[in-house]
Design an enzyme around this catalytic site. Structure first.
Site, PDB file in Angstrom:
ATOM      1  N   ASN A  30       0.902  -1.217   0.045  1.00 19.87           N
ATOM      2  CA  ASN A  30       0.062  -0.014  -0.102  1.00 19.87           C
ATOM      3  C   ASN A  30       0.892   1.298  -0.135  1.00 19.87           C
ATOM      4  O   ASN A  30       1.589   1.599   1.176  1.00 19.87           O
ATOM      5  CB  ASN A  30      -0.904   0.009   1.228  1.00 19.87           C
ATOM      6  CG  ASN A  30      -2.013   1.161   1.420  1.00 19.87           C
ATOM      7  OD1 ASN A  30      -1.544   2.346   0.861  1.00 19.87           O
ATOM      8  ND2 ASN A  30      -3.085   0.908   1.764  1.00 19.87           N
TER       9      ASN A  30
ATOM     10  N   LYS B 266       0.158   3.864   2.853  1.00 20.15           N
ATOM     11  CA  LYS B 266       0.638   3.590   4.063  1.00 20.15           C
ATOM     12  C   LYS B 266       2.283   3.464   4.183  1.00 20.15           C
ATOM     13  O   LYS B 266       3.030   3.962   5.223  1.00 20.15           O
ATOM     14  CB  LYS B 266       0.456   1.881   4.396  1.00 20.15           C
ATOM     15  CG  LYS B 266      -0.750   1.677   4.784  1.00 20.15           C
ATOM     16  CD  LYS B 266      -0.829   0.147   5.100  1.00 20.15           C
ATOM     17  CE  LYS B 266      -2.206  -0.374   5.566  1.00 20.15           C
ATOM     18  NZ  LYS B 266      -2.317  -1.730   5.930  1.00 20.15           N
TER      19      LYS B 266
ATOM     20  N   ASP C 239      -1.286  -4.025  10.429  1.00 24.54           N
ATOM     21  CA  ASP C 239      -2.492  -4.126  10.148  1.00 24.54           C
ATOM     22  C   ASP C 239      -3.360  -3.371  10.800  1.00 24.54           C
ATOM     23  O   ASP C 239      -3.290  -2.870  11.756  1.00 24.54           O
ATOM     24  CB  ASP C 239      -2.968  -5.725  10.601  1.00 24.54           C
ATOM     25  CG  ASP C 239      -4.387  -6.292   9.772  1.00 24.54           C
ATOM     26  OD1 ASP C 239      -4.251  -6.172   8.656  1.00 24.54           O
ATOM     27  OD2 ASP C 239      -5.152  -6.820  10.391  1.00 24.54           O
TER      28      ASP C 239
ATOM     29  N   GLY D 127      -8.784   4.990   1.934  1.00 25.98           N
ATOM     30  CA  GLY D 127      -9.616   4.379   2.539  1.00 25.98           C
ATOM     31  C   GLY D 127     -10.759   5.182   3.175  1.00 25.98           C
ATOM     32  O   GLY D 127     -11.509   5.954   2.216  1.00 25.98           O
ATOM     33  N   TYR D 128     -10.982   5.200   4.343  1.00 21.45           N
ATOM     34  CA  TYR D 128     -12.056   5.781   4.839  1.00 21.45           C
ATOM     35  C   TYR D 128     -11.807   7.124   5.337  1.00 21.45           C
ATOM     36  O   TYR D 128     -12.588   7.941   6.171  1.00 21.45           O
ATOM     37  CB  TYR D 128     -12.539   5.072   6.318  1.00 21.45           C
ATOM     38  CG  TYR D 128     -13.020   3.748   6.127  1.00 21.45           C
ATOM     39  CD1 TYR D 128     -14.103   3.362   5.651  1.00 21.45           C
ATOM     40  CD2 TYR D 128     -11.993   2.545   6.056  1.00 21.45           C
ATOM     41  CE1 TYR D 128     -14.523   1.916   5.179  1.00 21.45           C
ATOM     42  CE2 TYR D 128     -12.496   1.199   5.693  1.00 21.45           C
ATOM     43  CZ  TYR D 128     -13.677   0.759   5.470  1.00 21.45           C
ATOM     44  OH  TYR D 128     -14.126  -0.365   5.138  1.00 21.45           O
TER      45      TYR D 128
ATOM     46  N   LYS E 219      -2.245  14.679   9.476  1.00 22.25           N
ATOM     47  CA  LYS E 219      -2.886  13.243   9.514  1.00 22.25           C
ATOM     48  C   LYS E 219      -1.948  12.368  10.523  1.00 22.25           C
ATOM     49  O   LYS E 219      -2.243  11.482  11.418  1.00 22.25           O
ATOM     50  CB  LYS E 219      -3.368  12.448   8.392  1.00 22.25           C
ATOM     51  CG  LYS E 219      -3.719  11.288   8.754  1.00 22.25           C
ATOM     52  CD  LYS E 219      -4.058  10.247   7.393  1.00 22.25           C
ATOM     53  CE  LYS E 219      -4.547   8.995   7.707  1.00 22.25           C
ATOM     54  NZ  LYS E 219      -4.505   8.141   6.629  1.00 22.25           N
TER      55      LYS E 219
ATOM     56  N   HIS F  94      -3.853   6.782  13.955  1.00 25.23           N
ATOM     57  CA  HIS F  94      -3.536   5.635  14.514  1.00 25.23           C
ATOM     58  C   HIS F  94      -2.026   5.047  14.361  1.00 25.23           C
ATOM     59  O   HIS F  94      -1.314   4.731  15.023  1.00 25.23           O
ATOM     60  CB  HIS F  94      -4.652   4.651  14.271  1.00 25.23           C
ATOM     61  CG  HIS F  94      -4.986   4.539  12.735  1.00 25.23           C
ATOM     62  ND1 HIS F  94      -5.161   5.692  12.075  1.00 25.23           N
ATOM     63  CD2 HIS F  94      -4.932   3.508  11.711  1.00 25.23           C
ATOM     64  CE1 HIS F  94      -5.251   5.323  10.711  1.00 25.23           C
ATOM     65  NE2 HIS F  94      -5.387   4.044  10.735  1.00 25.23           N
TER      66      HIS F  94
HETATM   67  P1  IMP Z   1      -4.904  -3.518   5.898  1.00 28.94           P
HETATM   68  O1  IMP Z   1      -4.251  -2.938   7.068  1.00 28.94           O
HETATM   69  O2  IMP Z   1      -3.962  -3.430   4.696  1.00 28.94           O
HETATM   70  O3  IMP Z   1      -5.361  -4.914   5.990  1.00 28.94           O
HETATM   71  O4  IMP Z   1      -6.024  -2.571   5.404  1.00 28.94           O
HETATM   72  C1  IMP Z   1      -6.953  -1.838   6.421  1.00 28.94           C
HETATM   73  C2  IMP Z   1      -7.931  -1.017   5.606  1.00 28.94           C
HETATM   74  O5  IMP Z   1      -8.444  -0.247   6.629  1.00 28.94           O
HETATM   75  C3  IMP Z   1      -7.458  -0.103   4.758  1.00 28.94           C
HETATM   76  O6  IMP Z   1      -7.567  -0.968   3.560  1.00 28.94           O
HETATM   77  C4  IMP Z   1      -8.373   0.883   4.599  1.00 28.94           C
HETATM   78  O7  IMP Z   1      -9.591   0.654   3.992  1.00 28.94           O
HETATM   79  C5  IMP Z   1      -8.695   1.030   6.276  1.00 28.94           C
HETATM   80  N1  IMP Z   1      -7.492   1.967   6.885  1.00 28.94           N
HETATM   81  C6  IMP Z   1      -6.472   1.654   7.475  1.00 28.94           C
HETATM   82  N2  IMP Z   1      -5.762   2.750   7.889  1.00 28.94           N
HETATM   83  C7  IMP Z   1      -6.567   3.778   7.278  1.00 28.94           C
HETATM   84  C8  IMP Z   1      -6.175   5.039   7.228  1.00 28.94           C
HETATM   85  O8  IMP Z   1      -5.307   5.638   7.929  1.00 28.94           O
HETATM   86  N3  IMP Z   1      -7.156   5.797   6.695  1.00 28.94           N
HETATM   87  C9  IMP Z   1      -8.238   5.355   6.008  1.00 28.94           C
HETATM   88  N4  IMP Z   1      -8.406   4.236   6.057  1.00 28.94           N
HETATM   89  C10 IMP Z   1      -7.656   3.435   6.492  1.00 28.94           C
END
Ligand code: IMP
Length: 186
Positions: free
Chosen positions: A8, A11, A65, A143-144, A165, A170
């Site tokens: 990602n 990230k 995660d 994402g959100y 941000k 988090h």
């Molecule tokens: P994973 O950690 O790759 O499994 O994905 C977690 C999912 O949570 C992401 O694809 C986003 O949809 C959401 N997410 C995690 N962190 C964020 C953030 O900082 N902003 C917005 N969405 C987030």
């Protein structure tokens, strides 16, 4: 050198911004994995990814995660946040399922696992509390971000600069803990 198990880009940028700065400078490189994220908790998934990246590269590896827990949805989408809808439809779906929710409280959670070649595992966690607004606002982030307003603020994450941000999020909180954990004895 530290290996980051993520594909990602957003990230990765947030991780680089925090780990590459200041005295605890850590060069970062990525490692692509084909790990199935089927754990029941953020911890389980993060450990699985970090262990796999460490094994593949024989270097200290980190994996995060993360996800969004919404109170009126009993903590959903949670570990399934990425699979809740197609990436460009995540916010629309969340707003739709929350149409009748009056309590809009939510929190982002980020768990980072550090896997050492010795087999040792460490975990750090960051939480950002806030609320889900009724419409999408802003175009930054991913994402959100367009529907999440952190507690004490008026702007969504998608309306904030990356620096702002990182200060509140988090992932920012977990990464700052990670930075000091890495600075401790390895
Ligand atoms: P994973 O950690 O790759 O499994 O994905 C977690 C999912 O949570 C992401 O694809 C986003 O949809 C959401 N997410 C995690 N962190 C964020 C953030 O900082 N902003 C917005 N969405 C987030």
């Amino acid at each position: 050198m530290i290996v980051v198990a993520t594909s990602n880009e957003h990230k990765l940028r947030e991780i680089r911004d925090i780990l590459n700065g200041g005295t605890g400078h850590r060069p970062v490189r990525t490692c692509q994995l084909s790990v199935i994220e089927n754990g029941k908790t953020f911890e389980e998934n993060a450990i699985k990814k970090a262990k796999a990246a460490c094994k593949k590269t024989d270097q200290i590896a980190i994996a995060d995660d993360s996800g969004l827990e919404v109170k009126c949805l009993n903590g959903k989408p949670g570990v399934k946040s990425a699979r809740f809808a197609k990436p460009h439809l995540l916010c629309q779906k969340l707003l739709r399922v929350m149409k009748n929710c009056s309590d809009r409280s939510a929190q982002f959670v980020c768990v980072i696992a550090i896997a050492y070649p010795s087999g040792k595992i460490k975990i750090v966690k960051g939480i950002c509390k806030g609320k889900i607004i009724h419409e999408m606002r802003g175009t930054n982030g991913f994402g959100y971000d367009p529907v999440f307003v952190p507690k004490g603020y008026k702007k969504t994450f998608a309306q904030m600069s990356a620096t702002m941000k990182n200060r509140l999020s988090h992932r920012g909180k977990a990464l700052r803990k990670l930075k000091s954990t890495l600075a401790d004895a390895e």
